[in-house]
Design a protein around this motif. Structure first.
Motif, PDB file in Angstrom:
ATOM      1  N   ILE A 114       4.148  -2.628   3.527  1.00  0.00           N
ATOM      2  CA  ILE A 114       4.086  -3.970   2.957  1.00  0.00           C
ATOM      3  C   ILE A 114       3.653  -4.936   4.048  1.00  0.00           C
ATOM      4  N   SER A 115       2.586  -5.666   3.773  1.00  0.00           N
ATOM      5  CA  SER A 115       2.092  -6.682   4.698  1.00  0.00           C
ATOM      6  C   SER A 115       2.291  -8.040   4.049  1.00  0.00           C
ATOM      7  N   VAL A 167       7.937   3.924  -4.777  1.00  0.00           N
ATOM      8  CA  VAL A 167       6.734   3.241  -4.292  1.00  0.00           C
ATOM      9  C   VAL A 167       7.117   2.120  -3.343  1.00  0.00           C
ATOM     10  N   ILE A 168       8.043   1.288  -3.750  1.00  0.00           N
ATOM     11  CA  ILE A 168       8.447   0.154  -2.905  1.00  0.00           C
ATOM     12  C   ILE A 168       9.094   0.640  -1.615  1.00  0.00           C
ATOM     13  N   GLU A 169       9.987   1.616  -1.717  1.00  0.00           N
ATOM     14  CA  GLU A 169      10.700   2.092  -0.535  1.00  0.00           C
ATOM     15  C   GLU A 169       9.782   2.738   0.492  1.00  0.00           C
ATOM     16  N   HIS A 174       0.855  -1.189   0.000  1.00  0.00           N
ATOM     17  CA  HIS A 174       0.000   0.000   0.000  1.00  0.00           C
ATOM     18  C   HIS A 174       0.888   1.234   0.000  1.00  0.00           C
ATOM     19  N   TYR A 175       0.653   2.090  -0.980  1.00  0.00           N
ATOM     20  CA  TYR A 175       1.453   3.306  -1.127  1.00  0.00           C
ATOM     21  C   TYR A 175       0.526   4.458  -1.477  1.00  0.00           C
ATOM     22  N   GLU A 176       0.737   5.573  -0.834  1.00  0.00           N
ATOM     23  CA  GLU A 176      -0.011   6.791  -1.139  1.00  0.00           C
ATOM     24  C   GLU A 176       0.935   7.971  -1.101  1.00  0.00           C
ATOM     25  N   GLU A 177       0.617   8.990  -1.872  1.00  0.00           N
ATOM     26  CA  GLU A 177       1.349  10.246  -1.804  1.00  0.00           C
ATOM     27  C   GLU A 177       0.434  11.362  -2.285  1.00  0.00           C
ATOM     28  N   ILE A 178       0.780  12.561  -1.933  1.00  0.00           N
ATOM     29  CA  ILE A 178       0.130  13.743  -2.495  1.00  0.00           C
ATOM     30  C   ILE A 178       1.111  14.251  -3.539  1.00  0.00           C
TER      31      ILE A 178
END
Length: 145
Positions: free
Chosen positions: A126-127, A120-122, A97-101
């Motif tokens: 991550i579950s 995104v990965i960094e 799960h990744y979010e940004e503005i």
């Protein structure tokens, strides 16, 4: 008299969305499955769908964390070996799960910039939840149009 369910395996997740005077929307979520069943969580969005999406993502994050926490006996790098000494493969449901503005000139640029590099990965949550090999889970896939 209401029967108390200490495991909270049955319950209701209630969602209420209302427009605000500033043109945004307020999504209120109340879950009787929560450890805090009387807490109402508030989320704001640009549209009613955006507010609901933000609220549901937050709720999903809480439950992903609870699912991982319930498997606290799993050692990150421990291998289980067969009698022949070969590692036994397990099954994991891995959720990223990744979010940004993003500030960008277009929607394309916002998406493209997020996809560049390993950002995104960094920066993602991550579950990894150990699952049975026969559970029916269909991973979400990006539908390129």
């Amino acid at each position: 008299m209401t029967e108390i369910n200490p495991d909270r395996t049955n319950g209701i997740i209630a969602i209420d969305v209302s427009p605000q005077s500033n043109g945004q929307y307020l999504c209120q979520i109340l879950s009787s499955l929560s450890d805090r069943p009387d807490d109402t969580m508030n989320f704001y969005g640009q549209t009613k769908e955006h507010a609901i999406a933000i609220g549901l993502e937050y709720l999903a994050k809480e439950y992903r964390q609870k699912a991982e926490d319930s498997q606290n006996n799993i050692d990150w790098d421990a291998l289980e070996l067969s009698d022949s000494g070969q590692p036994i493969e397990k099954h994991y449901h891995v959720i990223l799960h990744y979010e940004e503005i993003a500030e960008a000139e277009s929607k394309f640029e916002a998406v493209h910039n997020a996809m560049m590099g390993n950002t995104v990965i960094e920066n993602a949550i991550i579950s990894a939840i150990k699952i049975s090999p026969d559970i029916e889970i269909e991973p979400l896939e990006r539908a390129w149009e």
